[in-house]
Scaffold this active site. Structure first.
Site, PDB file in Angstrom:
ATOM      1  N   ASP A   1       9.334 -25.901 -28.201  1.00  0.00           N
ATOM      2  CA  ASP A   1       8.714 -24.596 -28.021  1.00  0.00           C
ATOM      3  C   ASP A   1       9.664 -23.686 -27.244  1.00  0.00           C
ATOM      4  OD1 ASP A   1       6.229 -22.912 -28.093  1.00  0.00           O
ATOM      5  OD2 ASP A   1       6.464 -23.058 -25.922  1.00  0.00           O
TER       6      ASP A   1
ATOM      7  N   GLU B   1      12.226 -23.203 -31.568  1.00  0.00           N
ATOM      8  CA  GLU B   1      12.174 -21.751 -31.620  1.00  0.00           C
ATOM      9  C   GLU B   1      13.378 -21.184 -30.864  1.00  0.00           C
ATOM     10  OE1 GLU B   1       7.678 -20.248 -31.667  1.00  0.00           O
ATOM     11  OE2 GLU B   1       8.144 -21.425 -29.886  1.00  0.00           O
TER      12      GLU B   1
END
Length: 880
Positions: free
Chosen positions: A487, A524
């Protein structure tokens, strides 16, 4: 070191200032190594004497403009020329606007033990002697790393087991005292001065424990004793109240056959076809599953959900990506403590605000959350276990991994090392109550950065970086996880992610029971916040990770397929798969007809770059007839192409963030489009990602036209809005009411008429037809090597866009991929794509579609260089 009581008169203002800045609640000075302090140029009078003051018991405070309390002076001397080049390179955010000071010679001559002692209390920085021109707290992660990291990073932390002996080890270099509460006793721990690690030993296997850490806490300005769990815990009691000294090698924690678990064959990461799935979503609404909402749901082979996953696996899906399943902070773990909406939600109108109002009353207290609020990084979340108290978490998480593997799927885990649920003295804070001010990234004034939504961690600090690596290795080795999705990976240093890669690569079947080299990594790579543009370190962003073998999500083609951007004020901005130019929806946000056509053609260039795997150097003719490379195509002022090799970029059209693909198309396609037409555009949108070079991902249920009733951020929207139905007779989730106001109210005006439009409510024909057509394409992707090329050179040689240029058809992309020809027809009309160079070659519709489930796709044909494809259809032709 001088010892004295520092009491003086109120400070006069520094020349030219409104007054002295005296605030120990902030920390503007940074102690970056054992000899160097970085001091803001504008803090205090540069002519004043500068010094650090250390108070072992945390007694220092400002009263009437003066520093009061007993402390020890550490004299500072200015460094001509400021920070060295090496220091500026290590701390680029301090390269401008800071002066450098060094500890005076007599301080440097002291044994580092004196510095270690000073750091085990309150440290402040002051300018001035009798009159102060500045006083502030001090950020100390740099000097802590300099003094301790070499030894501490080699230490084994948490519970360590050897026969009947358990060692508990905690890194707490700034603590005054540490004890462990275990077995009904409070046992003092012994500190190793070289590493800052505290240890205690005993026959404690399986025992509950927590630490008592006495430490100065800058967030409250005093010395506190915190009762806190172990950040390296291997197990927890319910609601994470206490740690449990669980040996993950214990046979009692292993389901039957765990040590002999057979996995599906590993494939290169560039071939990964990933289904993103939330543990609770998977089964909470599946009446055929005997273990709804839990890890064990994945062991129920006869449930509708597992049957569907096996269908996807047989068609070519290779991984299930599980949203966070580590211990997170926001869900009560005991069933009895979880609240439920007290309304008849199904009785309200499809466009009512009552559903979201009712669901909102139990948000944060129900059983649902995405889980992006970590409490303990390396323990399974308790709310997904049949019993959060005891060994069930570990055993049942392993059962889930085994269930997925036996279904033909490898397991990816979503990890969130970039932030924690809380910091400071918050009860949900763990790391910051052990080493205050170290594990989190601090801004220039010493407050915790929160650009990620929560308290940002600092993996650039040695021990947070170590925690990240150690945690990932534990999941891979002891839980047999096959991949990790990071993340907000751009908030990590590139070096930290590469350290994870090296640690995994060192795991071997012979030594560790797993092949670490087969574990895939992606994340990400967004570039924003206080770390943006490599402000503090070289980030793990899209551009920087190219060529490393760690993939980053590519937003380029995603936005081109859907249209606009995720946070557009008007959600009706159209794109390639949502009717731009060919089927205008009437929104003024789409511009004039000429503007729509130009933007559609540019979107087609972005999708072409995406089909190559986002390669920066891939050369092709763009829609304006220019010879360009992927890096030359503009994406909001940035290069569309950034990858060095196929596998650097992960393609997707939707994920848990933002609206589902169905909901995005609901906003964007004209209201006249019926459910069947919407299903066909859904397949088209998914195909742009699936048939790209490199890995691809889709959200669970997207092939079933999954809707969240237009909710763009369903992280805390409960089971009602997040329902995932595997049986088409239960619908796709559309029309469950207006989505929660907090994140969606600006779009309610657009959403309300859609939710009652019968054309947007699909039935079994549309849902099953979409899913079957998608699986046909999955089979093509899985069986045709041309979609899994290994190098940029191969892609350049094997992939081409023969009709790209000034005369290309708006809404149609034609690509040659080895011996295949791919036609994406997003227009509502049949297209004839004539490729003169192929007139002498023989093609036929790919067998997976020729004998497939989609009667419209079966009508696609080829003759003498012309490929004829029906409207809203993806067709793949194979050379005979």
């Amino acid at each position: 070191m001088a010892v004295g009581v520092l009491i003086g008169p109120p400070s006069a203002a520094a020349p030219g200032d409104d007054g002295p800045e005296l605030d120990l609640g902030k920390a503007k000075v940074q102690w970056i190594d054992r000899t160097t302090v970085a001091w803001p140029e504008k803090l205090g009078d540069p002519q004043d004497t500068h010094r650090l003051v250390a108070s072992p018991e945390g007694e220092l405070k400002i009263e009437d403009g003066a520093l009061e309390g007993r402390g020890e002076d550490l004299a500072l001397e200015p460094v001509p020329g400021g920070l060295t080049d090496a220091q500026r390179a290590k701390y680029p955010h301090l390269a401008k606007g800071y002066e450098a000071y060094r500890l005076a010679e007599q301080e440097q001559e002291q044994d580092t033990g004196a510095l270690r002692a000073a750091l085990r209390g309150q440290v402040v920085a002051v300018a001035g002697k009798d009159e102060l021109s500045a006083a502030t707290g001090v950020q100390t992660p740099g000097v802590l790393d300099d003094l301790y990291a070499a030894r501490a990073t080699r230490a084994e932390l948490g519970p360590v087991f050897e026969k009947d002996r358990t060692t508990l080890a905690l890194w707490a270099p700034t603590a005054r005292r540490v004890a462990v509460e275990i077995g009904g006793k409070k046992i003092p721990m012994r500190r190793d001065d070289a590493s800052g690690v505290w240890r205690a030993h005993g026959p404690w296997k399986g025992e509950e424990y927590r630490y008592r850490v006495t430490v100065f806490a800058p967030s409250v300005g005093k010395t506190v004793t915190n009762e806190v769990t172990d950040p390296y815990a291997t197990a927890l009691t319910a609601d994470s109240r206490r740690s449990v000294a669980a040996d993950l090698r214990d046979a009692r924690l292993k389901p039957a056959g765990w040590d002999r678990l057979a996995k599906p064959a590993a494939r290169p990461a560039r071939e990964a076809r990933i289904q993103e799935l939330h543990v609770r979503d998977f089964s909470a609404h599946d009446p055929t599953n005997r273990h709804p909402g839990t890890y064990r749901a994945f062991t129920d082979t006869r449930s509708d959900g597992m049957r569907h996953l096996r269908k996807l696996a047989r068609a070519g899906t290779s991984y299930v990506h599980l949203l966070p399943a580590f211990d997170f902070a926001t869900v009560p773990e005991r069933r009895a403590d979880q609240q439920r909406p007290g309304c008849d939600l199904a009785s309200y109108a499809p466009d009512s605000a009552r559903q979201q109002e009712c669901v909102g009353k139990t948000a944060g207290k129900d059983a649902f959350n995405w889980g992006y609020d970590p409490a303990h990084y390396t323990v399974p979340e308790g709310s997904y276990a049949s019993d959060p108290q005891g060994p069930s978490r570990t055993r049942e998480f392993r059962e889930m991994v085994g269930g997925l593997n036996r279904a033909g799927l490898r397991a990816v885990m979503d990890v969130v090392y970039n932030h924690t649920a809380a910091s400071g003295q918050d009860p949900q804070s763990v790391l910051d109550r052990i080493v205050p001010g170290y594990y989190h990234r601090l801004t220039a004034d010493g407050t915790v950065a929160d650009s990620t939504c929560c308290a940002n961690t600092a993996p650039e600090h040695a021990m947070m970086g170590k925690l990240t690596v150690d945690s990932v290795v534990t999941w891979a080795r002891d839980y047999k996880i096959d991949g990790f999705r990071f993340d907000l990976m751009g908030h990590h240093p590139k070096a930290n992610i590469l350290a994870v890669r090296r640690a995994l690569d060192a795991l071997t079947p012979e030594k560790d029971g797993v092949d670490g080299k087969s574990v895939i990594l992606y994340g990400e790579g967004w570039n924003f916040g206080e770390v943006a543009d490599d402000a503090r370190f070289e980030q793990a962003t899209q551009r920087n990770m190219a060529g490393t073998g760690v993939a980053t999500f590519s937003d380029r083609a995603r936005d081109a397929v859907r249209g606009g951007a995720p946070f557009d004020e008007d959600p009706r901005v159209q794109g390639f798969a949502s009717g731009l130019w060919n089927e205008p929806n009437g929104s003024p946000a789409n511009g004039t007809r000429a503007e729509q056509r130009a933007r559609l053609l540019h979107y087609q260039d972005l999708i072409k770059v995406g089909l190559t795997g986002n390669l920066a150097d891939f050369a092709f003719t763009d829609s304006r007839g220019r010879r360009v490379r992927g890096r030359d195509v503009d994406y909001n002022g940035r290069p569309a192409g950034y990858a060095a090799a196929p596998g650097d970029a992960l393609a997707y059209a939707d994920a848990h963030d933002n609206e589902t693909l169905y909901d995005a198309l609901a906003f964007k396609l004209p209201g006249s489009a019926n459910a069947g037409e919407r299903g066909r555009m859904q397949v088209l949108g998914m195909a742009t990602a699936l048939l790209s070079q490199g890995p691809s991902l889709s959200q669970a249920g997207t092939d079933l036209l999954r809707s969240k009733s237009l909710d763009r951020n369903s992280f805390d929207s409960g089971d009602w809005f997040n329902a995932l139905n595997w049986d088409c007779r239960r619908g796709n989730g559309f029309g469950r009411g207006l989505p929660p106001a907090a994140d969606n109210e600006p779009k309610w005006a657009y959403a309300k008429p859609l939710l009652t439009n019968p054309r947007l409510t699909p039935g079994c024909r549309e849902i099953e037809g979409t899913s079957s057509a998608y699986r046909d394409l999955l089979r093509i992707r899985a069986t045709e090597p041309a979609f899994s090329l290994a190098t940029a050179e191969e892609v350049q040689r094997e992939v081409a866009f023969p009709l790209s240029g000034e005369g290309e058809t708006p809404g149609v992309i034609t690509a040659q991929v080895g011996d295949l020809v791919l036609v994406l027809n997003a227009s509502p009309k049949t297209t004839e794509q004539r490729v003169p160079g192929l007139a002498e070659r023989r093609y036929e519709l790919h067998p997976a579609q020729k004998n497939g489930s989609d009667p419209t796709a079966r009508r696609a044909s080829y003759k003498s260089g012309t490929f004829t494809v029906p409207g809203r259809t993806v067709a793949v032709f194979k050379h005979r």
